[in-house]
Design a protein around this motif. Structure first.
Motif, PDB file in Angstrom:
ATOM      1  N   LEU A 132      39.031  39.657  49.935  1.00  0.00           N
ATOM      2  CA  LEU A 132      40.085  38.591  48.832  1.00  0.00           C
ATOM      3  C   LEU A 132      40.835  37.955  48.511  1.00  0.00           C
ATOM      4  CD1 LEU A 132      40.932  41.970  47.322  1.00  0.00           C
ATOM      5  CD2 LEU A 132      42.325  39.873  46.880  1.00  0.00           C
ATOM      6  N   ASP A 182      41.087  34.853  42.749  1.00  0.00           N
ATOM      7  CA  ASP A 182      39.411  35.434  43.131  1.00  0.00           C
ATOM      8  C   ASP A 182      39.277  35.203  40.851  1.00  0.00           C
ATOM      9  OD1 ASP A 182      38.276  35.542  45.274  1.00  0.00           O
ATOM     10  OD2 ASP A 182      38.989  37.254  45.657  1.00  0.00           O
ATOM     11  N   THR A 234      43.085  51.167  45.583  1.00  0.00           N
ATOM     12  CA  THR A 234      41.093  50.550  45.281  1.00  0.00           C
ATOM     13  C   THR A 234      41.381  49.684  44.251  1.00  0.00           C
ATOM     14  OG1 THR A 234      41.277  51.949  46.766  1.00  0.00           O
ATOM     15  CG2 THR A 234      39.251  51.073  45.971  1.00  0.00           C
ATOM     16  N   ARG A 235      40.513  48.682  43.770  1.00  0.00           N
ATOM     17  CA  ARG A 235      40.327  48.137  43.072  1.00  0.00           C
ATOM     18  C   ARG A 235      38.772  47.701  43.139  1.00  0.00           C
ATOM     19  NH1 ARG A 235      43.572  42.358  43.735  1.00  0.00           N
ATOM     20  NH2 ARG A 235      42.496  41.881  41.290  1.00  0.00           N
ATOM     21  N   TRP A 267      31.976  46.218  42.991  1.00  0.00           N
ATOM     22  CA  TRP A 267      32.714  45.452  43.420  1.00  0.00           C
ATOM     23  C   TRP A 267      34.016  47.052  44.224  1.00  0.00           C
ATOM     24  CZ3 TRP A 267      32.821  40.357  46.254  1.00  0.00           C
ATOM     25  CH2 TRP A 267      31.797  40.302  45.495  1.00  0.00           C
ATOM     26  N   SER A 277      37.354  46.965  46.479  1.00  0.00           N
ATOM     27  CA  SER A 277      38.323  46.871  47.597  1.00  0.00           C
ATOM     28  C   SER A 277      38.580  47.550  48.528  1.00  0.00           C
ATOM     29  CB  SER A 277      39.510  45.816  46.694  1.00  0.00           C
ATOM     30  OG  SER A 277      40.270  46.595  46.391  1.00  0.00           O
ATOM     31  N   LYS A 294      40.964  48.115  52.713  1.00  0.00           N
ATOM     32  CA  LYS A 294      41.910  47.483  53.924  1.00  0.00           C
ATOM     33  C   LYS A 294      41.730  47.677  55.108  1.00  0.00           C
ATOM     34  CE  LYS A 294      46.621  47.117  51.121  1.00  0.00           C
ATOM     35  NZ  LYS A 294      46.831  47.726  50.884  1.00  0.00           N
ATOM     36  N   GLN A 322      42.496  42.269  53.210  1.00  0.00           N
ATOM     37  CA  GLN A 322      42.494  43.011  52.141  1.00  0.00           C
ATOM     38  C   GLN A 322      40.720  42.533  51.784  1.00  0.00           C
ATOM     39  OE1 GLN A 322      44.196  43.421  48.548  1.00  0.00           O
ATOM     40  NE2 GLN A 322      45.667  45.069  48.917  1.00  0.00           N
ATOM     41  N   TYR A 323      39.599  43.025  51.602  1.00  0.00           N
ATOM     42  CA  TYR A 323      38.577  42.436  51.808  1.00  0.00           C
ATOM     43  C   TYR A 323      38.034  43.576  50.736  1.00  0.00           C
ATOM     44  CZ  TYR A 323      38.951  41.459  56.218  1.00  0.00           C
ATOM     45  OH  TYR A 323      38.830  41.008  57.555  1.00  0.00           O
ATOM     46  N   TRP A 324      36.751  43.233  49.666  1.00  0.00           N
ATOM     47  CA  TRP A 324      35.711  42.788  48.731  1.00  0.00           C
ATOM     48  C   TRP A 324      34.677  43.317  49.634  1.00  0.00           C
ATOM     49  CZ3 TRP A 324      37.369  43.733  43.959  1.00  0.00           C
ATOM     50  CH2 TRP A 324      38.266  43.291  43.564  1.00  0.00           C
TER      51      TRP A 324
END
Length: 451
Positions: free
Chosen positions: A92, A96, A122-123, A135, A137, A139, A144-146
């Protein structure tokens, strides 16, 4: 089986088939709408929980796999996730391009349940950097990652899909309603057709005594009625034959005795007149009671028949006949009975339609063909130039044994002339109308289907 026929507004209002069809359609539609609403209400919570649990499980397993894997093998692990599970993991970045979450009625519930497990930060997104998917998100330590899932894995039924299913169910329901309406009304249609056949003088085929109890009882009673009517017709034929023989034989003998008796000429003429009147009354009774069999119907040349009747009547000294007869007018019927009908009408006009102040009867015989193609009808009109009949008494002319005092004070017979005409025409499916002619006199019109 033909379920649908051309619909007119009058038929839609009065037809039992369409009333039944509309009631079943409304009931089916309301039931389907209620079911969809109840299904959405009951299934929304469990479906959202199931999808949220699926997202939580994938994210948790993926995060655990990445956390506990050897750094050198993470690239291979990510490749297996993409190829086998359709799961992609991206870092992430702050820059983006993120779109809002997917537009789905379950999405608010899914977000709430997922954030409760994975964290309030959380997104969710429907598109990141132009790449479509679902998608989420997560951690790992401070990074942070998608995690991207294929949207099909968490997508419920869309509005278009609901509309498609609803349309299909509605179509099937309407076809079912039409089939049920047709089956429900089929016995009534058969009963109506059989009753119409009886009215036209034909013996209908027996109605099937099967199906629901009420239908069986109605058809059984109708079949019994048809048999009883047939028996009555047979008995009446026997009785009429007996009357014809038992009464006309002594009348003939009396006529012979009158000829041979030593009587004055006035007495002999009076008795002959009385006997002739008795014989005419018997003939009227027999004509009135005689059935007209539809099996005897043939193509009748109405044009030729009217010309012949007019020629025969024109030879009488007290009659003037005017004709206006259309060429090539033909109907389906019994030639003898139709000729008798025309003769009765003309004789009625000759006797009771004398032109005021004279002993002559002027009679107009007309025939026209109206309509086009299959709707053509032959209309025969016989009218005199007499004094006519009071408007309130016209309907009385068709009743048996009725003789109006004004026009029939000197009439001989039983008053069955026009009653015989109406009875014969009913068996032919014809229409008979009586009215006063403009300028004086009685107008009688017959309308029959042309061929």
């Amino acid at each position: 089986m033909r379920l649908f026929k051309p619909v007119t507004l009058a038929r839609l209002k009065s037809g039992l088939f369409w009333r039944t069809f509309l009631l079943l359609s409304v009931l089916t539609t309301l039931s389907m709408v209620s079911w969809i609403g109840m299904y959405n209400y009951v299934q929304r919570g469990p479906q959202a929980q199931q999808l949220a649990a699926q997202v939580i499980s994938v994210v948790t397993i993926t995060r655990a796999a990445l956390t506990h894997s050897v750094p050198e093998l993470r690239t291979e692990l990510l490749f297996e996730l993409v190829s086998n599970e359709g799961i992609r993991v991206f870092l992430l970045e702050e820059n983006d391009e993120i779109d809002p979450p997917p537009e789905n009625e379950l999405m608010p519930d899914i977000e709430k349940l997922v954030k409760a497990k994975l964290g309030a930060d959380t997104r969710f997104s429907a598109r990141v950097n132009g790449m479509r998917g679902f998608w989420v998100s997560f951690k790992i330590d401070d990074d942070q990652y998608w995690l991207m899932l294929e949207r099909e894995r968490i997508r419920g039924l869309t509005g278009v899909q609901w509309l498609g299913w609803a349309s299909l169910v509605s179509l099937v329901s309407l076809l079912g309603a039409a089939a049920i309406s047709s089956l429900v009304n089929a016995p009534l249609r058969r009963l109506t057709a059989a009753a119409r056949a009886i009215a036209q003088g034909r013996r209908p085929a027996p109605l099937p005594e099967k199906g629901p109890q009420e239908i069986r009882q109605a058809n059984r009673s109708f079949n019994q009625m048809v048999d009883d009517l047939q028996q009555v017709e047979s008995d009446r034929a026997v009785i009429l034959a007996g009357i014809s023989h038992d009464l006309r034989t002594p009348i003939t003998r009396m006529q012979l005795e009158v000829e041979m008796a030593d009587l004055s000429q006035d007495a002999r003429d009076g008795m002959k007149s009385d006997l002739a009147q008795m014989d005419a009354i018997i003939a009227q009774f027999l004509d009135y009671a005689k059935p007209t069999e539809a099996a005897s119907f043939v193509n009748v040349d109405v044009t030729g028949m009217l010309h012949e009747v007019a020629h025969d009547v024109a030879r009488l000294p007290d009659v003037k006949v005017n004709t206006d007869i259309a060429p090539d007018a033909q109907v389906r019927g019994n030639t003898t009975d139709l000729r008798r009908v025309i003769h009765n009408l003309v004789e009625n006009a000759r006797r009771y339609g004398k032109t005021p102040g004279t002993d002559m009867a002027e009679i107009d015989i007309q025939c026209t063909v109206r309509g086009m193609h299959t709707a053509k009808r032959v209309v025969i009109a016989v009218q005199d130039h007499g004094v006519g009949v009071p408007a309130e008494q016209i309907a009385e002319l068709l009743k048996p044994f009725t003789r109006l005092d004004v026009s029939r004070s000197q009439a001989n017979g039983a008053g069955l002339g026009l009653a015989i005409v109406e009875r014969v025409l009913q068996r032919h499916g014809a229409q008979l109308e009586l009215s006063n002619r403009e300028g004086g006199g009685l107008l009688i019109e017959i309308s029959m289907e042309a061929i």
